[in-house]
Design a protein around this motif. Structure first.
Motif, PDB file in Angstrom:
ATOM      1  N   SER A 190     -11.319  -9.525  -8.237  1.00 47.49           N
ATOM      2  CA  SER A 190     -11.255  -8.098  -8.443  1.00 47.49           C
ATOM      3  C   SER A 190     -12.593  -7.554  -8.313  1.00 47.49           C
ATOM      4  CB  SER A 190     -10.378  -7.710  -9.644  1.00 47.49           C
ATOM      5  OG  SER A 190     -10.483  -6.216  -9.767  1.00 47.49           O
TER       6      SER A 190
ATOM      7  N   THR B  12      -6.884  -2.529   0.827  1.00 49.06           N
ATOM      8  CA  THR B  12      -5.989  -3.389   1.946  1.00 49.06           C
ATOM      9  C   THR B  12      -6.708  -5.020   2.027  1.00 49.06           C
ATOM     10  OG1 THR B  12      -5.057  -1.613   3.184  1.00 49.06           O
ATOM     11  CG2 THR B  12      -4.874  -3.982   4.263  1.00 49.06           C
TER      12      THR B  12
ATOM     13  N   GLU C 171      -6.050  -6.449  -1.012  1.00 47.04           N
ATOM     14  CA  GLU C 171      -4.561  -7.030  -1.056  1.00 47.04           C
ATOM     15  C   GLU C 171      -4.547  -8.630  -0.242  1.00 47.04           C
ATOM     16  OE1 GLU C 171      -2.277  -3.214  -2.022  1.00 47.04           O
ATOM     17  OE2 GLU C 171      -2.650  -3.739  -0.134  1.00 47.04           O
TER      18      GLU C 171
ATOM     19  N   PRO D  46      -5.109  -8.158  -7.185  1.00 45.66           N
ATOM     20  CA  PRO D  46      -3.741  -7.290  -7.833  1.00 45.66           C
ATOM     21  C   PRO D  46      -4.549  -5.890  -8.124  1.00 45.66           C
ATOM     22  CG  PRO D  46      -4.975  -8.403  -9.770  1.00 45.66           C
ATOM     23  CD  PRO D  46      -5.701  -9.126  -8.251  1.00 45.66           C
ATOM     24  N   ASN D  47      -3.590  -4.978  -7.549  1.00 46.19           N
ATOM     25  CA  ASN D  47      -3.891  -3.445  -7.657  1.00 46.19           C
ATOM     26  C   ASN D  47      -5.234  -2.958  -7.571  1.00 46.19           C
ATOM     27  OD1 ASN D  47      -0.986  -3.126  -8.441  1.00 46.19           O
ATOM     28  ND2 ASN D  47      -1.486  -4.065 -10.370  1.00 46.19           N
TER      29      ASN D  47
ATOM     30  N   ARG E 172      -8.046   2.589  -5.544  1.00 45.20           N
ATOM     31  CA  ARG E 172      -7.914   3.303  -4.537  1.00 45.20           C
ATOM     32  C   ARG E 172      -8.717   4.783  -4.541  1.00 45.20           C
ATOM     33  NH1 ARG E 172      -3.944  -0.348  -4.527  1.00 45.20           N
ATOM     34  NH2 ARG E 172      -3.097  -0.921  -2.436  1.00 45.20           N
TER      35      ARG E 172
END
Length: 305
Positions: free
Chosen positions: A144, A179, A182, A187-188, A191
């Motif tokens: 992340s 995208t 991912e 994870p998540n 956005r």
């Protein structure tokens, strides 16, 4: 004029893709595949990743990544960044462009390949308090951080030096590039810009980010990388520009200051803009990857809505 700039062009091209002349096979391979890909002409990703601003964005992303001791340990322990910094750079560019311009199959394959390489990037590091931590490149939290370091840097650089508005605005870029996160197992991924900035600063609030002697060593290396002599003259301009776009807190953590003479700051935006215009004049203003992606789209009969 082309004959005069060809030596510079060759050195720039080798710096970015590891090949002095011609087009790398992985770029021409973007014509292959039978689907449209995750991103299309007119998307925020094509706008941001097709601009010259990606050059200082890459420098900035490396600086931001260095703030996380786990990411730094992975690079230090498992990367040949000192022996082959351009090879590492070319590999990163290959992944970004394949995901941005390739078919879905190619983008997924490239991401899975990187993830497999990451399975070997594991180890331990001691934080500033002497506490030992395990790290793994495929750890969700580390993935992340790296994803957001790239997204934040590419967006910040484009907002500083991009010539056209981002289709859909900055939030559209963060939403679309989620995208890619991912695909890499994030994870998540955020956005929106606000969500990304909150998550980035949360690493600092939790005390994860730190500056150590190893951080200083890597920052020193990024500031003065082993480039071709012809490129060393212009690089400080791009480095200073990248530093100027960092969040003040990140500059503080890295021990960096925007260029200055005494208390007076030195402008960085315009000099970097001029340098990027010069690079664009030599290499072309848009990446060759776009041409091959467009050839694939034309072959499969895609038309803009």
């Amino acid at each position: 004029m082309p004959a005069l700039t060809e030596p510079l062009r060759a050195r720039l091209q080798y710096t970015f893709n590891g090949q002095y002349t011609g087009t790398p096979e992985w770029v021409t391979d973007l014509e292959k595949g039978d689907d449209e890909g995750f991103f299309l002409p007119g998307s925020a990703v094509w706008a941001v990743h097709g601009a010259m601003s990606t050059i200082p964005a890459g420098v900035r992303a490396l600086l931001v990544q260095a703030l996380h001791p786990g990411a730094l340990a992975g690079v230090h322990d498992h990367s040949r960044f000192r022996e082959d910094p351009l090879g590492r750079l070319a590999g990163t560019i290959r992944w970004i462009y394949t995901v941005s311009y390739g078919s879905r199959e190619a983008a997924t394959h490239a991401s899975n390949w990187v993830s497999r390489l990451h399975t070997k990037v594991v180890g331990t590091y001691d934080d500033r308090n002497g506490v030992t931590h395990d790290y793994a490149a495929n750890d969700p939290e580390l993935l992340s951080w790296v994803h957001m370091a790239f997204a934040d840097s590419f967006l910040a650089a484009y907002l500083e030096w991009g010539h056209e508005p981002i289709p859909g605005g900055p939030d559209a870029y963060i939403r679309e590039w989620a995208t890619a996160g991912e695909l890499m197992g994030v994870p998540n991924p955020p956005r929106s810009v606000a969500e990304m900035q909150s998550q980035l600063m949360d690493f600092d609030r939790r005390g994860v980010l730190e500056r150590t002697a190893r951080t200083d060593d890597v920052v020193k290396f990024i500031k003065r990388p082993p480039l071709f002599p012809a490129l060393k003259v212009g690089y400080p301009v791009l480095f200073n520009g990248a530093v100027g776009t960092l969040q003040p807190r990140f500059r503080e953590l890295l021990g960096l200051r925007a260029p200055h003479v005494g208390p007076i700051g030195i402008p960085t935006r315009a000099p970097a803009q001029a340098m990027l215009a010069g690079v664009g004049g030599v290499l072309g203003k848009r990446p060759v990857a776009e041409e091959h992606a467009l050839a694939r789209l034309d072959r499969i009969g895609w038309t803009a809505a």
